[in-house]
Motif scaffolding. Structure first.
Motif, PDB file in Angstrom:
ATOM      1  N   GLU A 127      37.009  43.590  69.456  1.00 13.44           N
ATOM      2  CA  GLU A 127      36.212  44.645  70.084  1.00 13.44           C
ATOM      3  C   GLU A 127      35.614  44.106  71.373  1.00 13.44           C
ATOM      4  OE1 GLU A 127      33.911  47.312  67.068  1.00 13.44           O
ATOM      5  OE2 GLU A 127      33.733  45.242  66.387  1.00 13.44           O
ATOM      6  N   ILE A 128      35.692  44.887  72.416  1.00 11.55           N
ATOM      7  CA  ILE A 128      35.101  44.457  73.679  1.00 11.55           C
ATOM      8  C   ILE A 128      34.220  45.572  74.204  1.00 11.55           C
ATOM      9  CG2 ILE A 128      35.559  43.673  76.030  1.00 11.55           C
ATOM     10  CD1 ILE A 128      38.202  42.608  75.108  1.00 11.55           C
ATOM     11  N   TYR A 129      33.001  45.243  74.476  1.00 14.22           N
ATOM     12  CA  TYR A 129      32.064  46.236  74.967  1.00 14.22           C
ATOM     13  C   TYR A 129      31.680  45.858  76.396  1.00 14.22           C
ATOM     14  CZ  TYR A 129      28.636  49.934  74.322  1.00 14.22           C
ATOM     15  OH  TYR A 129      27.949  51.115  74.409  1.00 14.22           O
ATOM     16  N   VAL A 130      32.088  46.670  77.364  1.00 18.84           N
ATOM     17  CA  VAL A 130      31.851  46.335  78.767  1.00 18.84           C
ATOM     18  C   VAL A 130      30.853  47.325  79.346  1.00 18.84           C
ATOM     19  CG1 VAL A 130      32.965  45.748  80.947  1.00 18.84           C
ATOM     20  CG2 VAL A 130      34.297  45.741  78.841  1.00 18.84           C
ATOM     21  N   LYS A 131      29.738  46.805  79.825  1.00 13.49           N
ATOM     22  CA  LYS A 131      28.720  47.699  80.387  1.00 13.49           C
ATOM     23  C   LYS A 131      28.943  47.880  81.889  1.00 13.49           C
ATOM     24  CE  LYS A 131      25.439  47.140  76.731  1.00 13.49           C
ATOM     25  NZ  LYS A 131      24.066  46.827  76.372  1.00 13.49           N
ATOM     26  N   ALA A 132      28.031  48.644  82.516  1.00 12.27           N
ATOM     27  CA  ALA A 132      28.215  49.006  83.914  1.00 12.27           C
ATOM     28  C   ALA A 132      28.444  47.788  84.799  1.00 12.27           C
ATOM     29  CB  ALA A 132      27.005  49.784  84.400  1.00 12.27           C
ATOM     30  N   ASP A 133      29.354  47.920  85.749  1.00 16.96           N
ATOM     31  CA  ASP A 133      29.653  46.897  86.767  1.00 16.96           C
ATOM     32  C   ASP A 133      30.130  45.567  86.179  1.00 16.96           C
ATOM     33  OD1 ASP A 133      28.783  48.572  88.957  1.00 16.96           O
ATOM     34  OD2 ASP A 133      26.754  48.223  88.207  1.00 16.96           O
ATOM     35  N   ALA A 134      30.366  45.517  84.906  1.00 20.30           N
ATOM     36  CA  ALA A 134      30.824  44.256  84.311  1.00 20.30           C
ATOM     37  C   ALA A 134      32.353  44.224  84.314  1.00 20.30           C
ATOM     38  CB  ALA A 134      30.309  44.127  82.891  1.00 20.30           C
ATOM     39  N   GLU A 135      32.882  43.012  84.151  1.00 21.20           N
ATOM     40  CA  GLU A 135      34.329  42.872  84.101  1.00 21.20           C
ATOM     41  C   GLU A 135      34.711  41.899  82.998  1.00 21.20           C
ATOM     42  OE1 GLU A 135      36.190  41.767  87.790  1.00 21.20           O
ATOM     43  OE2 GLU A 135      38.135  41.497  86.817  1.00 21.20           O
TER      44      GLU A 135
END
Lengths: 481, 443
Positions: A255-263
């Motif tokens: 599972e990968i949770y990517v928030k705003a502006d993240a890479e």
């Protein structure tokens, strides 16, 4: 028999190079699966009450589900009661440095060409090595801790950062998502946890090596990566497995949770034992991988090189929820002998101006079946979305198959979606050109296949690209279509 | 669960109708009748497909049929004035015309002349005679175990036509099959069935056209089997310009012998839910097949084109081009399958599906699928979905065209790529007019 056939023959009779077993005493759960086993696993790992409940809930969900049969693969049905769901290498204490790690384990890594010290020194890669479900060595932890990055085994994370685990576990791949994900949620043994705080750029590639070691042990890894706003991480995962006669089940969840502006960049090289040339044995790799670009401008990229496993069932997906977020999927899947691969991706466009790109390269040889199965779904409010998909297949020999199942569902008029696919073999003229320039046929094929896969291999971090190229060469040199 | 029981009800209703149907056969039972029973057994077992069925994932026609139709009523009268069908005829086309009213061939409205090599027989007559020619081919190709709607059609197969073209004959005039549902007094459902057998070295053209007269709903579930002999050539058109309360499920099953040529043109410009299955089996070497499709959808029209080309032997060629323009709340579904069997070396197969979406409520579901077991092949497929090029639109406007005209022109240019492949001049003219008018008016 023509020369082509001879070379093909030679190549197909090549044995698995990384095949060996090492004796490490493991502490095993009895065979079978029921609530008691889950309690046993949970107790063994000293887990809190809520996680046990979560596991039990997953088990109940799983008990009501049916095995999916839609994939273009066939294998004898798995007896889930004949699997050992927990096995841990025996160790007296948690090692504080490499010197304390079981020398036999270290030897294992050396055989694989992954010496921890060397990697530390030469490449600056932090390695969280997992052998049979329990992390035995974690490096560079201090350095990462300075930045606030958490990179540890899953069970450690449960103990030390329960609030984070509780918040994000199951948020991308819910328990009821699919049969194998539910199974994993019920019995997952260990895995990796990675947390990048806000605005932090991870200075090194994070990497785990997985190995299946004790016989009859299903591996149920669970990986959770959380990237806070504006952070960056490149994460590597790679595997090799020893020779085995009995089929082994591997049902991981990532599972990968990517928030705003993240890479987040997730790369994997998979080389599980594919079975011998009669198709006997080999790993069943039934994996659920999914990431969500939850915030605006988030970016998620999957790169995979699949060369192993008897059966592969794997669809790394991106949910593009934030506006302007983007998802990428680069894949090379090579199958030989009796291997079957059904792999691809899902790109779910929910946010505005979301972009996705799919490049999938399949190579089939021997009697293998290689399928690309992907979905591009542009939802109603995904204004201005863009997708480009390319899936190419290369066939070597006339006993193998290449299949393409792209699903393209568009509900927004401003979406631009393109899909391209081709199937072909290595041209005789290409080979001829190489041979007349003094390159022998075997190298020519390696050259052409490498060129064919270059677009994907280029996406891999340097250290991995080298390994991936070696793997391709091992699997494919000498095979002329 | 509810869906399953409902469906059983629908199948139950349909099966209950079979006894009545049997009594109308006047004892005309033979080998075909046991086939009907077998097909219905298969239908009973499988049930009609819901969206859980992979092939019907996006097209819930079973539910729509269940909601719209009741099968315990008789089809209403087929009272129609000859001039009422005039508007459906293709102007300027000199052809053999077969008119089917509610699925039954009407000799008084049909007009075909004797042409050397061509034989047209009413299906009931042909089945009664039970000649060797028909029993050899009838229902041998469209597999009722594969599709429940084919099973339904096979179970109720009675009306339709049996067309044979003798070897070495070129049929100058196209054969046009007009299916007209007369729905003035109530809804209509029917299951027309055709068998076309074309002999060696022959050439023939067939056109199937579907239309309605009246206000009520209609359901057509047709199956056409086409058997093409060695080195023969068949052109096949399917024209669907129905009303928005017309439901259609149609299967065209084509068998190609060595060095034969087949081209299919499918034009769908209206309807409620339309499902077209086009299955082509390339049974021998050197076959060539072309599939062209165009769908212009507005309102709530739902069109589903499924094509399957099965390359079984070496050196064959297939080419597919389907294009769609979607406005309002319409939905376009495309599923193209290409199978290349292990023997079918040196196959060339191409497939392309292009769509323009004009509305945010419109949906496209496309699935171009390749399944390949041979290595020495060239196969490619591509599909695109997008909208009109703003710059092209601006350019035309800057040259003095109104926005609507500019739009219609661009859409027409998009459609012409399919239209220009139509070789029959009057048919092309007819379609060009129909399409440009539709584009001006409705898009």
């Amino acid at each position: 028999m023509s020369k082509d056939d001879q070379i093909l023959e030679e190549f197909t009779s090549k044995e698995y190079e990384h095949g060996w077993t090492i004796d490490i005493e493991s502490e095993q759960a009895p065979k079978g699966l029921n609530e008691d086993i889950i309690r046993f696993i949970s107790a063994k790992k000293e887990e809190p009450e809520w996680l046990l409940e979560w596991r039990l809930n997953a088990f109940r969900t799983w008990s009501e589900m049916k095995e999916p049969l839609w994939a273009n693969v066939s294998f004898p049905s798995i007896n889930y009661q004949d699997i050992i769901y927990y096995s841990a290498p025996k160790q007296k204490a948690t090692p504080k440095s490499l010197d304390e790690v079981d020398p036999e384990l270290l030897d294992t890594f050396k055989k694989l060409g992954i010496s921890l010290e060397e990697q530390k020194r030469l490449t600056g890669v932090a390695v969280d090595a997992v052998i049979d479900s329990v992390s035995v060595a974690t490096t560079f932890k201090d350095k990462l801790a300075e930045l606030g990055i958490i990179f540890c085994s899953f069970s450690e994370a449960v103990k030390e950062h329960p609030e984070l685990v509780k918040k994000y576990i199951g948020s991308v791949v819910p328990v009821s998502d699919n049969y194998y994900a539910a199974l994993n949620s019920a019995v997952f043994s260990d895995g990796s946890f990675c947390y990048i705080p806000k605005g932090v750029r991870c200075p090194m590639e994070l990497s785990t090596y997985f190995r299946i070691n004790a016989a009859n042990t299903g591996q149920f890894e669970r990986t959770l990566i959380v990237a806070e706003e504006g952070s960056y991480v490149s994460y590597l995962e790679g595997c090799t497995a020893p020779m085995r006669d009995e089929n082994q089940l591997h049902a991981a969840v990532v599972e990968i949770y990517v928030k705003a502006d993240a890479e987040v960049k997730y790369s994997t090289v998979q080389n599980w034992y594919p079975g011998d040339k009669e198709g006997k044995g080999g790993i069943y790799n039934l994996v659920t991988k999914r990431g969500i670009c939850a915030g605006d401008n988030a970016k998620l990229s999957w790169t995979q090189v699949e060369t192993g496993s008897a059966v592969t069932w794997k669809y790394p997906s991106c949910i593009l929820k934030g506006d302007n977020s983007s998802g990428e999927f680069y894949s090379v899947a090579v199958t030989n002998n009796y291997q079957q691969a059904d792999t691809g991706t899902k790109m779910i466009h929910i946010g505005k101006n979301t972009k996705s790109r799919i490049v999938s390269k399949g190579v089939s040889a021997g009697k293998s079946q290689n399928s690309y199965r992907g979905q591009v779904h542009v939802m109603k409010r995904a204004e201005g979305s863009r997708n480009f998909s390319q899936c190419d297949s290369l066939l070597m020999g006339n006993n193998c198959g290449a299949h393409t199942f792209p699903y393209i569902d568009i509900e927004n008029k401003s979406a631009q979606v393109e899909h391209e696919a081709t199937t072909s073999k290595i041209g005789e003229d290409q080979i001829f050109y190489c041979t007349q320039r003094g390159i022998d046929e075997e190298s020519a094929v390696a050259l052409i296949v490498n060129g064919y896969c270059k677009e994907v291999l280029n996406q891999l971090p340097m250290e991995f690209a080298v390994e991936a190229q070696k793997l391709l060469a091992l699997t494919l040199e000498g095979s002329v279509g | 669960m509810t869906q399953a029981t409902n469906q059983n009800d629908l199948v139950g209703q349909l099966l209950a109708g079979f006894q009545k149907f049997e009594s109308q056969l006047n004892g005309a039972t033979g080998s075909v009748h046991s086939l009907r029973k077998k097909a219905l057994e298969s239908l009973d077992l499988a049930g009609l497909p819901s969206t859980k069925h992979e092939e019907y994932k996006y097209t819930n026609i079973t539910k729509a049929i269940e909601k719209t139709f009741s099968f315990d009523t008789e089809n209403t009268s087929t009272q129609i004035e000859p001039q009422e069908i005039e508007e459906f005829l293709i102007p300027g086309l000199d052809a053999h015309i077969l008119v089917f009213l509610n699925g039954v061939l009407d000799p008084s409205l049909s007009r075909w002349e004797a042409e050397a090599g061509l034989e047209i027989i009413d299906l009931p007559t042909a089945l009664k005679e039970d000649s060797e020619a028909i029993s050899k081919h009838f229902a041998k190709y469209a597999d009722y175990n594969r599709d429940a709607y084919v099973a339904l059609n096979t179970g109720f197969s009675k009306d339709g036509s049996f067309i044979t073209v003798k070897a070495n004959s070129i049929i100058e005039k196209p054969v046009v099959l007009h299916y007209i549902n007369v729905v003035k007094d109530g809804q209509v459902h029917n299951h027309p069935r055709n068998l076309v057998v074309v002999g060696e070295n022959s050439h023939a053209t067939f056109i199937e056209s579907f239309s309605d007269v009246g206000e009520h709903e209609s359901l057509t579930n047709s199956v056409t089997e086409i058997v093409i002999g060695q080195s023969a050539r068949v052109d096949y058109y399917k024209l669907q310009n129905d009303k928005e309360n017309v439901y259609h499920v149609g299967t065209t099953q084509v068998q190609q012998a060595k060095n034969s040529y087949f081209a299919a043109y499918t034009f769908t410009t209206n309807g409620a839910i339309t499902r077209n299955n086009l299955n082509i089996d390339l049974e021998d070497e050197g076959c060539e097949s072309h599939m062209y499709g165009l769908y212009l959808l507005n309102g709530k029209t739902h069109v589903d084109n499924h094509t399957a080309v099965d390359h079984q032997k070496p050196n064959s060629f297939s080419n597919e081009l389907y294009k769609g323009i979607l406005e309002d709340k319409s939905r376009g579904v495309f599923n193209g399958k290409i199978f290349v069997r292990q023997d079918a070396q040196k196959t060339n197969a191409f497939q392309s599906n292009k769509n323009i979406l004009l509305s945010d409520q419109a949906t496209v579901n496309t699935k171009p699928q390749l399944e390949i077991w041979a290595d020495d092949v060239k196969c490619s497929h591509g599909c695109t979905t997008g909208q009109l090029d703003e710059e092209a639109l601006f350019y035309l406007q800057s040259r003095g065209l109104g926005k609507d005209n500019a739009r219609a022109l661009l859409l027409y240019a998009f459609a012409i790529e399919v239209l220009e492949n139509v070789k029959l001049e009057p048919v092309r003219k007819y379609l060009e007019d129909l399409i440009s008018e539709r584009l001006r008016k409705d898009f």
